[in-house]
Design an enzyme around this catalytic site. Sequence first.
Site, PDB file in Angstrom:
ATOM      1  N   ALA A  57       0.878  -1.020  -0.078  1.00 59.42           N
ATOM      2  CA  ALA A  57      -0.073  -0.037   0.092  1.00 59.42           C
ATOM      3  C   ALA A  57       0.982   1.229   0.165  1.00 59.42           C
ATOM      4  O   ALA A  57       1.937   1.160   0.472  1.00 59.42           O
ATOM      5  CB  ALA A  57      -0.770  -0.173   1.362  1.00 59.42           C
ATOM      6  N   GLY A  96       0.290  -5.272   0.683  1.00 61.76           N
ATOM      7  CA  GLY A  96      -0.795  -5.211  -0.300  1.00 61.76           C
ATOM      8  C   GLY A  96      -0.522  -5.788  -1.698  1.00 61.76           C
ATOM      9  O   GLY A  96      -1.377  -6.280  -2.284  1.00 61.76           O
ATOM     10  N   GLU A  99      -0.612  -9.337  -1.228  1.00 64.32           N
ATOM     11  CA  GLU A  99      -2.147  -9.728  -1.204  1.00 64.32           C
ATOM     12  C   GLU A  99      -2.937  -9.612  -2.558  1.00 64.32           C
ATOM     13  O   GLU A  99      -3.737 -10.525  -2.814  1.00 64.32           O
ATOM     14  CB  GLU A  99      -2.788  -8.795  -0.067  1.00 64.32           C
ATOM     15  N   GLU A 119       3.716  -6.071   6.924  1.00 65.27           N
ATOM     16  CA  GLU A 119       2.743  -5.141   7.795  1.00 65.27           C
ATOM     17  C   GLU A 119       3.062  -5.150   9.281  1.00 65.27           C
ATOM     18  O   GLU A 119       3.060  -4.059   9.923  1.00 65.27           O
ATOM     19  CB  GLU A 119       1.411  -5.662   7.605  1.00 65.27           C
TER      20      GLU A 119
HETATM   21  N1  CAA Z   1       4.644   3.289   0.149  1.00 71.51           N
HETATM   22  C1  CAA Z   1       5.026   4.637  -0.223  1.00 71.51           C
HETATM   23  N2  CAA Z   1       6.361   4.905  -0.541  1.00 71.51           N
HETATM   24  C2  CAA Z   1       7.148   3.773  -0.499  1.00 71.51           C
HETATM   25  C3  CAA Z   1       6.552   2.406  -0.159  1.00 71.51           C
HETATM   26  C4  CAA Z   1       5.466   2.181   0.293  1.00 71.51           C
HETATM   27  N3  CAA Z   1       4.964   0.988   0.471  1.00 71.51           N
HETATM   28  N4  CAA Z   1       7.579   1.646  -0.132  1.00 71.51           N
HETATM   29  C5  CAA Z   1       8.847   2.497  -0.504  1.00 71.51           C
HETATM   30  N5  CAA Z   1       8.338   3.590  -0.587  1.00 71.51           N
HETATM   31  C6  CAA Z   1       9.104   4.820  -1.058  1.00 71.51           C
HETATM   32  C7  CAA Z   1      10.313   5.022  -0.025  1.00 71.51           C
HETATM   33  O1  CAA Z   1      10.110   5.934   1.019  1.00 71.51           O
HETATM   34  C8  CAA Z   1      11.480   5.895  -0.954  1.00 71.51           C
HETATM   35  O2  CAA Z   1      11.227   7.085  -1.254  1.00 71.51           O
HETATM   36  P1  CAA Z   1      12.133   8.154  -1.236  1.00 71.51           P
HETATM   37  O3  CAA Z   1      13.239   7.697  -2.552  1.00 71.51           O
HETATM   38  O4  CAA Z   1      11.280   9.259  -1.580  1.00 71.51           O
HETATM   39  O5  CAA Z   1      12.857   8.248  -0.102  1.00 71.51           O
HETATM   40  C9  CAA Z   1      11.250   5.024  -2.289  1.00 71.51           C
HETATM   41  O6  CAA Z   1      10.129   4.272  -2.373  1.00 71.51           O
HETATM   42  C10 CAA Z   1      12.398   3.846  -2.511  1.00 71.51           C
HETATM   43  O7  CAA Z   1      12.453   2.974  -1.210  1.00 71.51           O
HETATM   44  P2  CAA Z   1      13.551   2.419  -0.632  1.00 71.51           P
HETATM   45  O8  CAA Z   1      14.628   3.515  -0.455  1.00 71.51           O
HETATM   46  O9  CAA Z   1      13.259   1.768   0.341  1.00 71.51           O
HETATM   47  O10 CAA Z   1      14.286   1.561  -1.905  1.00 71.51           O
HETATM   48  P3  CAA Z   1      14.765   0.151  -1.848  1.00 71.51           P
HETATM   49  O11 CAA Z   1      14.918  -0.297  -3.185  1.00 71.51           O
HETATM   50  O12 CAA Z   1      15.869   0.153  -0.901  1.00 71.51           O
HETATM   51  O13 CAA Z   1      13.681  -0.950  -1.100  1.00 71.51           O
HETATM   52  C11 CAA Z   1      11.355  -1.873  -0.920  1.00 71.51           C
HETATM   53  C12 CAA Z   1      12.564  -1.062  -1.797  1.00 71.51           C
HETATM   54  C13 CAA Z   1      12.088  -3.231  -0.675  1.00 71.51           C
HETATM   55  C14 CAA Z   1      10.132  -1.852  -1.514  1.00 71.51           C
HETATM   56  C15 CAA Z   1      11.319  -0.942   0.510  1.00 71.51           C
HETATM   57  O14 CAA Z   1      11.111   0.421   0.102  1.00 71.51           O
HETATM   58  C16 CAA Z   1      10.077  -1.420   1.420  1.00 71.51           C
HETATM   59  O15 CAA Z   1      10.556  -2.395   2.076  1.00 71.51           O
HETATM   60  N6  CAA Z   1       8.953  -0.827   1.257  1.00 71.51           N
HETATM   61  C17 CAA Z   1       8.208  -0.998   2.129  1.00 71.51           C
HETATM   62  C18 CAA Z   1       7.267  -2.116   1.746  1.00 71.51           C
HETATM   63  C19 CAA Z   1       6.119  -2.280   2.846  1.00 71.51           C
HETATM   64  O16 CAA Z   1       6.368  -2.356   4.021  1.00 71.51           O
HETATM   65  N7  CAA Z   1       5.042  -2.711   2.116  1.00 71.51           N
HETATM   66  C20 CAA Z   1       3.855  -2.817   2.911  1.00 71.51           C
HETATM   67  C21 CAA Z   1       2.894  -1.600   3.031  1.00 71.51           C
HETATM   68  S1  CAA Z   1       1.583  -2.061   4.135  1.00 71.51           S
HETATM   69  C22 CAA Z   1       0.665  -2.840   3.272  1.00 71.51           C
HETATM   70  O17 CAA Z   1       0.810  -3.087   2.059  1.00 71.51           O
HETATM   71  C23 CAA Z   1      -0.751  -3.244   3.837  1.00 71.51           C
HETATM   72  C24 CAA Z   1      -1.886  -2.712   3.195  1.00 71.51           C
HETATM   73  O18 CAA Z   1      -2.318  -3.372   2.209  1.00 71.51           O
HETATM   74  C25 CAA Z   1      -2.623  -1.556   3.571  1.00 71.51           C
END
Ligand code: CAA
Length: 689
Positions: A57, A96, A99, A119
């Site tokens: 998400a 998400g 999912e 999450e």
């Molecule tokens: N939403 C918004 N922005 C996100 C994001 C997300 N889910 N995931 C990453 N970003 C953004 C980061 O903030 C970063 O932004 P900036 O460049 O402005 O700083 C950019 O994307 C790149 O991210 P990283 O620097 O972390 O890049 P990376 O290549 O090292 O890692 C990644 C990539 C593995 C996807 C890592 O960003 C990550 O783990 N992201 C979070 C994933 C996550 O937790 N997803 C679950 C969200 S909760 C959910 O999904 C539940 C639901 O259904 C409601």
Amino acid sequence: MERLGDIAVIEVSNPPVNAVSQPVRAGLFETVAQAAADHQVKAIVICCAGRTFIAGADIREFGKPMLPPSLPEVINRIEATAKPVVIALHGTALGGGLELALGGHYRVALASARFGLPEVTLGLLPGAGGTQRLPRLVPFSGAVDLITSGRQIGAAQALDLGLIDKIAEGDDARSAGLDYAKVLIEESRAPRPTSALPCNPPEPGALDAARTRLAKSARGQIAPQKALDALQGACDLPFAEGLTQERALFLDLMNSDQRGAMIHAFFAERQVGKLDEIKGIAPRVIQSIGVVGGGTMGAGIATSALLSGLSVTLAERDSEAAERAYAAVTGLLKNAVKRSKLSEAKYVQIKAECFKTTKYYADLAPCDLVVEAVFESLDVKKEVFGKLDAVCKPGAILATNTSYLDVNAIAAMTERPRDVIGLHFFSPAHVMKLLEVVVADNTAPEVTATGFALAKTLGKVAVRSGVCDGFIGNRILSQYRKALDGAVIAGASPYDVDRALVAFGLAMGPYAVSDLAGLDIGWATRKRLAPTRDPCEAYAEFADRLCEMGRFGRKTGRGYYLYAEGRPTPDPEVDAIIAAERTAKGVKTRPLSAQEIVDRYMAAMVNEAARVVEDGIARRPLDVDVTLLNGYGFPRWRGGPMYYADRVGLDKILRDITTLAAEDDFLWQPAPLLQRLVADGKTFSSLNT
Ligand code: CAA
Ligand code: NAI
């Protein structure tokens, strides 16, 4: 959407990580309906442009009003489509995103793809059907593991578990999805909704066992236990009811303080490297690392570098010490093999090609960067830097791992102060995430940028620190340790303090941590600083008494605790030493509640942190949060000390400091920045940029 013959391809494009934001949800909702209604379409492929499948998400939308369609609505529509829907996966399918993949009918992935439901690391649970669909596809224990740990798995394991159907050759997920869809059409395969499958049954007692395990390993966290509630629903309830229950639990968590704190931590860790001074500056290329000193830290630093694919030359004082260091590093690598972090073949290759120890500094000449990790003595370090300057190639970066000493004084021993920097690793260096990048007066921006790039290579989080005694973390630690010693003199025992702070969420109490690190380290620092100590400081002496008795902590079997059979037990002898000091000082003791101990700890931490920010040692409050979270065991679900202070109110922290000043007005001087913020009605977060 694009139609290729009888296949509709829906490609999500929302850089950088294809987060499923409201426009993406709306787009998918609409195009899936269009493809479903198009009579010429026989199968649908959902894939993503760019570097990854949907990584979850859009976290930036959390805490704001949720705009329709919701992710569960999108996924339910995908699953209800009367034509086979293929999900083509690459990069990291997370949260998400995964999912959504579970709501498709068939899943094909590139071999490099990774999968996870992170999450819980954000204080949430999978709230778009993940807890209901995953245990219908994979064994129940596998679902519990993925959902409550938040860990990622690779494609091979995902295939093994039944999470995906196929691993495709090559590096083009979209083509893989198309090929798979063609086969499904040829074979007249029907849609295969995951929700129609029965939930895989748990082993008897598995959920209770998971609850007990998580009560320990994720102590204080709400999300993992709620995730188990949702998983229980997958076993006990019809799919639709389980889904409703999951969503209710998810929304509860969405409104929790823990979710806010953990998302603050997530963004702070990404913001911390965004510094004007290194913006657009290319780091130097680092392939080979030199390490000087192969003790506790040197061995850990060498291991960390080797595990990250760098080559390492480690210099010690003599052949014997070099051999000891070789054994220590290869031992740590062997442990990595045991814990499946390194393959046996890679271990053999590292030993043969990437690692050597030496007693000759000249062998460090070709290294791109050298980290010094010798004894914590300015004289010894100055001598080492003089020698390194003489042998290292031009352009090589010279770094010190000192915990407290003046990096400017160390840099001054060289003809290349622009190339000198502090790289302060934390023990054990191959495990701990934090790297303080200590920028000295003359450090070149390119060298600072290289420190940050190196941290990324090593899988660590780098925080920029200015030069001062103890940098960001140890400087703050020194103050809160003094405050806790004050609590002990006032009437608490070290064991009361440890208990109160463990209950607050720390992995270990500060006195137990001192025993682990070795009490002699702090003793040496106190002796070094003794000549400059202000006579007004209320100095607690019991730590020195313990050291004088040779009680250096775990390594001597006795410190604050006794370690008969390895387990810490409180020691009445320590209570007696403290009681003697109180009597000698004429202290009238009183009991301290756990809350008082926590308030005192937080007040000292926040007050010193405000000074650290005001002095420019930490650029922003968020740098302090990232430091304490990754190097000092501060509970992530509390967001870090500055985030915590904003939540409880800076006025409350200031009031606590003022009250404590009645006991010791030397230690408890309020930081001017804290006073100003309170006067202006502002928070620390207003200073985060
Ligand atoms: N939403 C918004 N922005 C996100 C994001 C997300 N889910 N995931 C990453 N970003 C953004 C980061 O903030 C970063 O932004 P900036 O460049 O402005 O700083 C950019 O994307 C790149 O991210 P990283 O620097 O972390 O890049 P990376 O290549 O090292 O890692 C990644 C990539 C593995 C996807 C890592 O960003 C990550 O783990 N992201 C979070 C994933 C996550 O937790 N997803 C679950 C969200 S909760 C959910 O999904 C539940 C639901 O259904 C409601
Ligand atoms: P240690 O005593 O375990 O190891 C120091 C090593 O340096 C010894 O093996 C010694 O033989 C070697 N050495 C000494 N002089 C040398 C020289 N001139 N040339 C080559 N090798 C030499 O010490 P530790 O704990 O590894 O600490 C090293 C540095 O790291 C210190 O500056 C310390 O403050 C810092 N540090 C320590 C942490 C810890 O938790 N132990 C955490 C973070 C930093």
